[in-house]
Design a protein around this motif. Structure first.
Motif, PDB file in Angstrom:
ATOM      1  N   MET A   1       0.839  -1.149  -0.078  1.00 35.36           N
ATOM      2  CA  MET A   1       0.022   0.104  -0.061  1.00 35.36           C
ATOM      3  C   MET A   1       1.078   1.225   0.137  1.00 35.36           C
ATOM      4  N   ASP A   2       0.421   2.095  -0.970  1.00 32.09           N
ATOM      5  CA  ASP A   2       1.342   3.527  -0.907  1.00 32.09           C
ATOM      6  C   ASP A   2       0.471   4.264   0.205  1.00 32.09           C
ATOM      7  N   LEU A   3       1.422   4.316   1.380  1.00 39.45           N
ATOM      8  CA  LEU A   3       0.964   4.964   2.498  1.00 39.45           C
ATOM      9  C   LEU A   3       1.174   6.536   2.526  1.00 39.45           C
ATOM     10  N   GLU A   4       2.096   7.127   1.727  1.00 37.68           N
ATOM     11  CA  GLU A   4       1.944   8.411   1.461  1.00 37.68           C
ATOM     12  C   GLU A   4       0.966   9.017   0.835  1.00 37.68           C
ATOM     13  N   ALA A   5       0.486   8.255  -0.182  1.00 41.87           N
ATOM     14  CA  ALA A   5      -0.917   8.685  -1.029  1.00 41.87           C
ATOM     15  C   ALA A   5      -2.148   8.429   0.033  1.00 41.87           C
ATOM     16  N   GLN A   6      -2.313   7.485   0.851  1.00 39.44           N
ATOM     17  CA  GLN A   6      -3.387   7.223   1.774  1.00 39.44           C
ATOM     18  C   GLN A   6      -3.438   8.483   2.847  1.00 39.44           C
ATOM     19  N   TYR A   7      -2.293   8.884   3.435  1.00 38.93           N
ATOM     20  CA  TYR A   7      -2.410   9.851   4.317  1.00 38.93           C
ATOM     21  C   TYR A   7      -1.994  11.295   3.910  1.00 38.93           C
ATOM     22  N   ASN A   8      -1.659  11.601   2.670  1.00 38.42           N
ATOM     23  CA  ASN A   8      -1.713  13.069   2.178  1.00 38.42           C
ATOM     24  C   ASN A   8      -2.680  13.639   1.692  1.00 38.42           C
ATOM     25  N   ASN A   9      -3.422  14.207   2.647  1.00 40.24           N
ATOM     26  CA  ASN A   9      -4.896  14.645   2.458  1.00 40.24           C
ATOM     27  C   ASN A   9      -5.069  15.582   1.747  1.00 40.24           C
ATOM     28  N   ARG A  10      -3.973  16.763   1.727  1.00 37.09           N
ATOM     29  CA  ARG A  10      -3.994  17.651   0.709  1.00 37.09           C
ATOM     30  C   ARG A  10      -4.056  17.190  -0.776  1.00 37.09           C
ATOM     31  N   ALA A  11      -3.088  16.263  -0.840  1.00 36.45           N
ATOM     32  CA  ALA A  11      -2.844  15.990  -2.272  1.00 36.45           C
ATOM     33  C   ALA A  11      -4.152  15.151  -2.694  1.00 36.45           C
ATOM     34  N   LEU A  12      -4.971  14.507  -1.765  1.00 43.44           N
ATOM     35  CA  LEU A  12      -6.056  13.559  -2.316  1.00 43.44           C
ATOM     36  C   LEU A  12      -7.302  14.841  -2.395  1.00 43.44           C
ATOM     37  N   GLY A 205     -17.019   9.588   3.939  1.00 41.59           N
ATOM     38  CA  GLY A 205     -16.828   8.337   2.824  1.00 41.59           C
ATOM     39  C   GLY A 205     -16.172   8.601   1.924  1.00 41.59           C
ATOM     40  N   ASP A 206     -15.728   9.861   1.578  1.00 50.20           N
ATOM     41  CA  ASP A 206     -14.799   9.898   0.167  1.00 50.20           C
ATOM     42  C   ASP A 206     -13.272  10.021   0.805  1.00 50.20           C
ATOM     43  N   GLU A 207     -12.940   9.790   2.183  1.00 45.98           N
ATOM     44  CA  GLU A 207     -11.777   9.625   2.682  1.00 45.98           C
ATOM     45  C   GLU A 207     -10.992   8.714   2.165  1.00 45.98           C
ATOM     46  N   SER A 208      -9.487   8.610   2.224  1.00 48.06           N
ATOM     47  CA  SER A 208      -8.686   7.201   1.703  1.00 48.06           C
ATOM     48  C   SER A 208      -9.084   5.991   2.588  1.00 48.06           C
ATOM     49  N   PRO A 209      -8.927   4.819   1.945  1.00 52.43           N
ATOM     50  CA  PRO A 209      -9.324   3.775   2.700  1.00 52.43           C
ATOM     51  C   PRO A 209      -8.582   3.515   4.001  1.00 52.43           C
ATOM     52  N   GLU A 210      -7.284   4.025   4.232  1.00 54.78           N
ATOM     53  CA  GLU A 210      -6.543   4.288   5.416  1.00 54.78           C
ATOM     54  C   GLU A 210      -7.394   4.845   6.556  1.00 54.78           C
ATOM     55  N   PHE A 211      -7.852   6.064   6.142  1.00 50.95           N
ATOM     56  CA  PHE A 211      -8.793   6.782   7.235  1.00 50.95           C
ATOM     57  C   PHE A 211      -9.887   6.141   7.777  1.00 50.95           C
ATOM     58  N   LEU A 212     -10.435   5.459   6.595  1.00 46.77           N
ATOM     59  CA  LEU A 212     -11.819   4.592   6.853  1.00 46.77           C
ATOM     60  C   LEU A 212     -11.505   3.509   7.738  1.00 46.77           C
ATOM     61  N   ARG A 213     -10.284   2.716   7.609  1.00 45.32           N
ATOM     62  CA  ARG A 213      -9.967   1.766   8.327  1.00 45.32           C
ATOM     63  C   ARG A 213      -9.449   2.238   9.768  1.00 45.32           C
ATOM     64  N   GLN A 214      -8.905   3.412   9.916  1.00 43.93           N
ATOM     65  CA  GLN A 214      -8.424   3.677  11.150  1.00 43.93           C
ATOM     66  C   GLN A 214      -9.652   4.095  12.325  1.00 43.93           C
ATOM     67  N   SER A 215     -10.640   4.701  11.437  1.00 43.83           N
ATOM     68  CA  SER A 215     -11.980   4.877  12.500  1.00 43.83           C
ATOM     69  C   SER A 215     -12.683   3.556  12.781  1.00 43.83           C
ATOM     70  N   VAL A 227     -16.317  -0.242  25.753  1.00 43.74           N
ATOM     71  CA  VAL A 227     -16.714   1.237  25.441  1.00 43.74           C
ATOM     72  C   VAL A 227     -17.729   1.312  24.599  1.00 43.74           C
ATOM     73  N   GLU A 228     -18.602   2.467  24.635  1.00 41.89           N
ATOM     74  CA  GLU A 228     -19.912   2.618  23.946  1.00 41.89           C
ATOM     75  C   GLU A 228     -19.351   3.363  22.819  1.00 41.89           C
ATOM     76  N   THR A 229     -19.338   2.863  21.390  1.00 37.57           N
ATOM     77  CA  THR A 229     -18.552   3.329  20.504  1.00 37.57           C
ATOM     78  C   THR A 229     -19.617   3.378  19.394  1.00 37.57           C
ATOM     79  N   ARG A 230     -19.600   4.360  18.018  1.00 40.56           N
ATOM     80  CA  ARG A 230     -20.046   4.070  17.055  1.00 40.56           C
ATOM     81  C   ARG A 230     -19.259   4.618  16.141  1.00 40.56           C
ATOM     82  N   CYS A 231     -19.325   4.409  14.727  1.00 39.45           N
ATOM     83  CA  CYS A 231     -18.395   4.697  13.664  1.00 39.45           C
ATOM     84  C   CYS A 231     -19.389   5.081  12.604  1.00 39.45           C
ATOM     85  N   ASP A 232     -19.450   6.424  12.284  1.00 43.10           N
ATOM     86  CA  ASP A 232     -20.402   7.096  11.394  1.00 43.10           C
ATOM     87  C   ASP A 232     -19.387   7.466  10.077  1.00 43.10           C
ATOM     88  N   VAL A 233     -19.989   7.067   9.073  1.00 42.36           N
ATOM     89  CA  VAL A 233     -19.186   7.376   7.694  1.00 42.36           C
ATOM     90  C   VAL A 233     -20.167   8.308   6.905  1.00 42.36           C
TER      91      VAL A 233
END
Length: 265
Positions: A1-12, A205-215, A227-233
């Motif tokens: 996986m190209d982590l630079e591309a996944q985490y460079n939000n300004r480029a995305l 929902g339009d964020e990179s797969p890595e940000f979706l995975r992290q949440s 813990v009482e959690t929720r993940c809202d996309v």
């Protein structure tokens, strides 16, 4: 996986400057309409927070800004205040020092001081919400029992994938430090932890797969530990427009934050 591309939000998000320009414009308008009280929570030049007060005794939520712990400050996000004030909820927005001038552990400590300053002023643990790097910091505050609840928007909870990316030039994290500062590895708040045990992970929902995975990873991990959690996309929103609902008093996300504060407005 190209982590630079996944985490460079300004480029995305090539049009991020237009979104950030709106942040600036709404911030300036909010400060003109509702001048905040500026409070020093430490001796440093950036150890200050803006407090937009709703009313005496009203709950206060704390917003922690993003910028990969190396950009931006409180003045960018004053525009979040009107939507909260409409519900009778105050807003505190701290600045903090930035990498590479300080290490990330120091930033966590500064945010700790800022949150404790609001807690001392109001007499109760605040709801803490934050974006991107601020989502990471919000989860840290909940883990430590300093928040009554946390809403982490586009958060990064495992910092290790940042190590090979350009974001780490300023942060200078190695594997040990990255793991030590990753809230996914911190103690999970539970019934015996003073404070709150509610964590919302929100991501566009339009964020990179890595940000979706992290949440999803963070919500699932803490949920599995009580813990009482929720993940809202949020469909159609990217790493920058994911904040759009916070400018709307009646959005579902703003209503959720208000509900977590216990306000009735």
């Amino acid at each position: 996986m190209d982590l630079e591309a996944q985490y460079n939000n300004r480029a995305l998000v090539p049009d991020h400057p237009a979104v950030m320009k709106r942040w600036r414009e709404t911030a300036e308008a909010a400060r003109a309409a509702h001048p905040p009280v500026q409070i020093a929570y430490g001796p440093g030049e950036r150890e200050v927070l803006d407090l937009f007060e709703a009313a005496p005794g009203a709950p206060v939520a704390v917003f922690l800004h993003g910028g990969y712990w190396q950009a931006l400050d409180k003045d960018w996000f004053s525009g979040l205040a009107p939507a909260l004030l409409a519900h009778g909820v105050g807003l505190a927005i701290p600045s903090y020092d930035l990498a590479p001038a300080v290490r990330l552990g120091r930033i966590v400590g500064q945010v700790r001081q800022a949150v404790e300053t609001i807690r001392a002023r109001t007499g109760s643990r605040p709801v803490v919400f934050g974006h991107s790097a601020g989502g990471h910091l919000a989860a840290c505050m909940l883990s430590e029992g300093r928040a009554s609840a946390a809403v982490a928007i586009s958060g990064i909870f495992d910092l290790r994938p940042l190590i090979p990316t350009s974001n780490n030039i300023a942060l200078d994290l190695d594997e040990r430090e990255a793991a030590a500062l990753s809230p996914v590895f911190w103690p999970v708040p539970n019934g015996s932890t003073p404070g709150g045990t509610i964590l919302d992970c929100v991501v566009g929902g339009d964020e990179s797969p890595e940000f979706l995975r992290q949440s999803r990873m963070m919500a699932d991990h803490w949920a599995a530990n009580g813990v009482e959690t929720r993940c809202d996309v949020l469909p159609g929103l990217n790493h920058f427009t994911v904040l759009d609902p916070l400018f709307e008093a009646e959005s579902d996300l703003m209503r959720r934050i208000v509900d977590l504060t216990g306000a009735t407005g």
